[in-house]
Design a protein around this motif. Structure first.
Motif, mmCIF file in Angstrom:
data_model
loop_
_atom_site.group_PDB
_atom_site.id
_atom_site.type_symbol
_atom_site.label_atom_id
_atom_site.label_comp_id
_atom_site.label_asym_id
_atom_site.label_seq_id
_atom_site.Cartn_x
_atom_site.Cartn_y
_atom_site.Cartn_z
ATOM 1 N N THR A 6 0.842 -1.197 0.000
ATOM 2 C CA THR A 6 0.000 0.000 0.000
ATOM 3 C C THR A 6 0.876 1.245 0.000
ATOM 4 O O THR A 6 1.820 1.350 0.782
ATOM 5 N N VAL A 7 0.556 2.172 -0.876
ATOM 6 C CA VAL A 7 1.216 3.475 -0.921
ATOM 7 C C VAL A 7 0.190 4.522 -0.506
ATOM 8 O O VAL A 7 -0.909 4.579 -1.078
ATOM 9 N N ALA A 8 0.515 5.330 0.506
ATOM 10 C CA ALA A 8 -0.394 6.375 0.973
ATOM 11 C C ALA A 8 0.052 7.730 0.450
ATOM 12 O O ALA A 8 1.195 8.141 0.648
ATOM 13 N N LEU A 9 -0.851 8.389 -0.234
ATOM 14 C CA LEU A 9 -0.653 9.787 -0.629
ATOM 15 C C LEU A 9 -1.421 10.644 0.368
ATOM 16 O O LEU A 9 -2.647 10.515 0.497
ATOM 17 N N VAL A 10 -0.702 11.487 1.102
ATOM 18 C CA VAL A 10 -1.297 12.305 2.162
ATOM 19 C C VAL A 10 -1.177 13.773 1.762
ATOM 20 O O VAL A 10 -0.080 14.258 1.471
ATOM 21 N N THR A 102 -2.215 0.497 -9.664
ATOM 22 C CA THR A 102 -2.670 -0.869 -9.937
ATOM 23 C C THR A 102 -1.842 -1.509 -11.054
ATOM 24 O O THR A 102 -1.436 -2.674 -10.959
ATOM 25 N N ALA A 103 -1.567 -0.733 -12.106
ATOM 26 C CA ALA A 103 -0.798 -1.250 -13.236
ATOM 27 C C ALA A 103 0.642 -1.579 -12.859
ATOM 28 O O ALA A 103 1.294 -2.384 -13.526
ATOM 29 N N HIS A 104 1.125 -0.971 -11.757
ATOM 30 C CA HIS A 104 2.507 -1.196 -11.334
ATOM 31 C C HIS A 104 2.603 -2.003 -10.036
ATOM 32 O O HIS A 104 3.636 -2.022 -9.367
ATOM 33 N N GLY A 105 1.503 -2.656 -9.692
ATOM 34 C CA GLY A 105 1.539 -3.608 -8.581
ATOM 35 C C GLY A 105 1.468 -3.021 -7.195
ATOM 36 O O GLY A 105 1.873 -3.669 -6.224
ATOM 37 N N VAL A 106 0.926 -1.792 -7.064
ATOM 38 C CA VAL A 106 0.760 -1.216 -5.728
ATOM 39 C C VAL A 106 -0.668 -0.708 -5.558
ATOM 40 O O VAL A 106 -1.343 -0.354 -6.527
ATOM 41 N N HIS A 107 -1.115 -0.701 -4.301
ATOM 42 C CA HIS A 107 -2.457 -0.221 -3.967
ATOM 43 C C HIS A 107 -2.326 1.199 -3.427
ATOM 44 O O HIS A 107 -1.611 1.432 -2.446
ATOM 45 N N ILE A 108 -2.995 2.159 -4.049
ATOM 46 C CA ILE A 108 -2.903 3.566 -3.662
ATOM 47 C C ILE A 108 -4.085 3.941 -2.767
ATOM 48 O O ILE A 108 -5.243 3.632 -3.091
ATOM 49 N N VAL A 109 -3.802 4.610 -1.647
ATOM 50 C CA VAL A 109 -4.858 5.185 -0.806
ATOM 51 C C VAL A 109 -4.527 6.653 -0.576
ATOM 52 O O VAL A 109 -3.363 7.043 -0.530
ATOM 53 N N HIS A 110 -5.561 7.473 -0.444
ATOM 54 C CA HIS A 110 -5.399 8.920 -0.302
ATOM 55 C C HIS A 110 -5.965 9.377 1.036
ATOM 56 O O HIS A 110 -7.023 8.914 1.461
ATOM 57 N N TYR A 111 -5.278 10.313 1.677
ATOM 58 C CA TYR A 111 -5.706 10.885 2.956
ATOM 59 C C TYR A 111 -5.576 12.402 2.913
ATOM 60 O O TYR A 111 -4.730 12.942 2.201
ATOM 61 N N ILE A 262 7.902 8.230 -8.282
ATOM 62 C CA ILE A 262 8.022 7.754 -6.901
ATOM 63 C C ILE A 262 7.319 6.400 -6.745
ATOM 64 O O ILE A 262 7.834 5.486 -6.092
ATOM 65 N N ILE A 263 6.137 6.268 -7.360
ATOM 66 C CA ILE A 263 5.423 4.983 -7.321
ATOM 67 C C ILE A 263 6.272 3.888 -7.965
ATOM 68 O O ILE A 263 6.369 2.768 -7.449
ATOM 69 N N ASP A 264 6.907 4.216 -9.087
ATOM 70 C CA ASP A 264 7.808 3.246 -9.743
ATOM 71 C C ASP A 264 8.898 2.790 -8.774
ATOM 72 O O ASP A 264 9.205 1.593 -8.678
ATOM 73 N N LYS A 265 9.487 3.749 -8.074
ATOM 74 C CA LYS A 265 10.571 3.433 -7.141
ATOM 75 C C LYS A 265 10.084 2.557 -5.997
ATOM 76 O O LYS A 265 10.730 1.571 -5.630
#
Length: 280
Positions: A6-10, A102-111, A262-265
């Protein structure tokens, strides 16, 4: 099969997702004040009483609304949020970034992590995009009328919400679980997978916190304001943020390219971690 990380964008809100302060779009004109008058009165109240500036502005909102006979219901604040103008590309941003993750294998959540008013943010057209909105809010009496602050979010206690996101604690009330020791790698969103986006001094503690723990901090500025980038570059020089860019969220913008990189990394780092994990 390994679970997606999970990647959180805050995000801060005022000056980050929308120009100016949210109270300035509808509430302050409705109470018959100029922006300068309202904030001067609020800051003077805080100075005179040696009070927290956030609590002072919340008190002034209640006082000003009462004096003009305006509604103090949650629905009235939410209606105010419908008048907010967002920066370019914000409305389409979330779906595009979610799909990229999703296309790069991570789940994005926003806060949201804001010193603005939660009830106003709830009225905006993007409110549904956020897993949780951490912001100032009021207590409401049995008739649904705001009468006292419930949550006041200033520049230092903003950091507590970063730890709540990090540990998967969604309740503002809960202070037990957020202080419980959990190994960083066992937390739902390790700091290295948090991207913090903010625009001003109230965001500096969060920016520095996320950066120091291996995450990514982005300082944004209004592209229509002269010299704004130069001022933000001081945060880079002071090693408080990782990146500075305009608050333009359109596809192909500097912000769009930066966050996708950053998501790629993060995705690559996660795959490396999995390869380095001993197998039974």
């Amino acid at each position: 099969m390994n679970q997606q990380p999970t990647v959180a964008l805050v995000y801060d809100f005022d000056g980050t997702l929308a120009p100016g302060n949210m109270q300035e779009y509808d509430f302050i004109p409705a109470v018959g004040k100029s922006n300068k008058e309202f904030w001067s009165e609020s800051n003077e109240l805080a100075r005179e009483q040696d009070a927290d500036m956030i609590l002072a502005y919340m008190a002034r909102m209640i006082q000003a609304a009462r004096s003009k006979g305006l509604s103090l219901r949650r629905e009235a604040f939410q209606e105010s949020g419908r008048h907010i103008t967002l920066f370019n590309g914000v409305k389409e941003w979330f779906g595009r970034i979610n799909a990229y993750g999703t296309a790069h294998g991570v789940h994005i959540v926003h806060y949201i992590n804001s010193s603005g008013l939660k009830e106003i943010i709830e009225g905006t057209e993007i409110a549904h995009e956020f897993r949780k909105i951490y912001a100032c809010s009021f207590l409401y009496d049995v008739d649904g009328i705001a009468y006292w602050p419930a949550v006041a979010v200033n520049y230092t206690n903003k950091t507590q919400f970063m730890f709540k996101i990090n540990k998967g604690v969604e309740s503002v009330y809960d202070s037990k679980l957020v202080n419980k020791y959990i190994e960083e790698d066992k937390r739902p969103v390790p700091f290295r997978r948090i991207i913090y986006v903010g625009d001003g001094t109230t965001d500096i503690p969060c920016m520095r916190l996320v950066k120091n723990f291996g995450g990514h901090s982005i300082a944004v500025y209004n592209p229509d304001e002269r010299n704004a980038r130069r001022e933000m570059n001081e945060l880079l020089r002071d090693n408080r943020v990782n990146h500075v860019c305009p608050a333009d969220y359109t596809e192909g913008s500097e912000m769009d390219t930066l966050v996708k990189t950053i998501i790629d990394k993060i995705a690559t780092d996660y795959r490396l971690e999995q390869l380095e994990t001993p197998r039974n």
